[in-house]
Write an enzyme that holds these catalytic residues in place. Structure first.
Site, PDB file in Angstrom:
ATOM      1  N   CYS A  85       0.902  -1.175   0.048  1.00 34.31           N
ATOM      2  CA  CYS A  85      -0.056   0.113   0.036  1.00 34.31           C
ATOM      3  C   CYS A  85       0.924   1.140   0.141  1.00 34.31           C
ATOM      4  O   CYS A  85       1.597   1.329   0.907  1.00 34.31           O
ATOM      5  CB  CYS A  85      -1.038  -0.083   1.298  1.00 34.31           C
ATOM      6  SG  CYS A  85      -1.680   1.414   1.440  1.00 34.31           S
ATOM      7  N   CYS A 199      -0.943   3.287  -7.421  1.00 38.32           N
ATOM      8  CA  CYS A 199      -1.835   2.658  -6.143  1.00 38.32           C
ATOM      9  C   CYS A 199      -1.744   1.138  -6.673  1.00 38.32           C
ATOM     10  O   CYS A 199      -2.050   0.724  -7.519  1.00 38.32           O
ATOM     11  CB  CYS A 199      -2.994   3.431  -6.121  1.00 38.32           C
ATOM     12  SG  CYS A 199      -4.218   2.538  -4.956  1.00 38.32           S
TER      13      CYS A 199
END
Length: 281
Positions: A85, A199
């Site tokens: 992440c 992302c």
């Protein structure tokens, strides 16, 4: 006459890899790790109780990630940790590395390889708004792409769309088209040739995004580089097995039992994950 028998050399047991994310975006990283290291059992942990991370305060996130990772490592005997992440990586890695005694791999936007790939000198950065705004990202651009024109676009909507896709729901292709138009309109010179998917959720929408973008635009992400780093660290710690077991046990764990998490079962099976756990945190 006596015969001496040499003892068999014990084979290394495949190390368990813990891949952590706020949602299911880290599955794009898990897939790359599985392809490179197929013998290793993998635990995919999603902090869905606190999803999404991009809207949370920095101190709040550091405290939360510290707590969840601590609980996960108490329950599961992982030997390497992957923070899949971008938001969690940029905020919590120094704290986790100071506290935990195991190798930790984080995620950074693939700005360096994008700068090496571009021929036009114009690269795109598609990330969450938090990653686009974070000083860490600006420093990566200054360090690795000072000669490039970097066009940044932040989108939280893509994160939700990726989650919907994995749950088997219909995704909003009009929203994808709008995001693609915004990105291309920001390219004043019309010469962008590399787009960084910054992302871990976004590679899950690679095909859908590619359909909305110029065919010559190359989409890259960090997944393969992370998998190589995991392999390197396991090798240096002598954690690679001598022979491959084709059937390691992969497991997913969620921090909250929800219908949305339950609905991910078929998609997780597509990643070779058959076991779902819930660790309410």
């Amino acid at each position: 006459m006596s015969q001496s028998h040499s003892s068999p050399v014990p084979q290394a047991k495949p190390a368990t890899i813990l891949v952590f994310d706020s949602g299911v975006g880290g599955l794009s990283v898990a897939r790359e790790i599985q392809q490179r290291l197929p013998a290793h059992p993998l635990i995919y942990a999603s902090d869905n109780a606190f999803f999404p991370y991009g809207t949370k305060g920095e101190d709040e996130l550091i405290t939360r990630v510290d707590k969840v990772i601590g609980e996960l490592l108490l329950r599961y005997q992982a030997e390497i940790l992957v923070i899949a992440c971008n938001t969690a990586s940029t905020l919590t890695l120094p704290h986790l590395r100071a506290k935990l005694d195991l190798p930790i791999v984080g995620v950074v936007p693939a700005i360096k390889p994008a700068a090496q790939l571009t021929k036009s000198g114009v690269i795109g950065l598609l990330a969450t708004p938090a990653t686009v705004a974070r000083p860490y990202t600006h420093e990566l651009i200054r360090e690795y792409a000072p000669q490039c024109d970097v066009i940044s676009l932040g989108s939280s909507e893509l994160v939700e769309i990726a989650e919907q896709k994995l749950r088997g729901e219909n995704i909003d292709r009009a929203a994808l088209a709008t995001i693609a138009v915004k990105l291309m309109q920001a390219d004043k010179t019309k010469t962008m040739d590399v787009l960084v998917l910054a992302c871990t959720h976004f590679p899950l929408l690679r095909e859908e995004l590619a359909q909305q973008l110029p065919s010559e635009l190359k989409l890259i992400d960090s997944g393969e580089a992370i998998a190589r780093r995991v392999e390197f660290l396991l090798t240096s710690h002598n954690k690679l097995p001598a022979s491959d077991d084709p059937r390691p046990l992969h497991r997913a764990v969620f921090t909250k039992h929800t219908p949305q998490a339950q609905a991910l079962g078929p998609a997780l099976a597509g990643f070779g994950i058959q076991h779902l756990d819930y660790l309410e945190i």
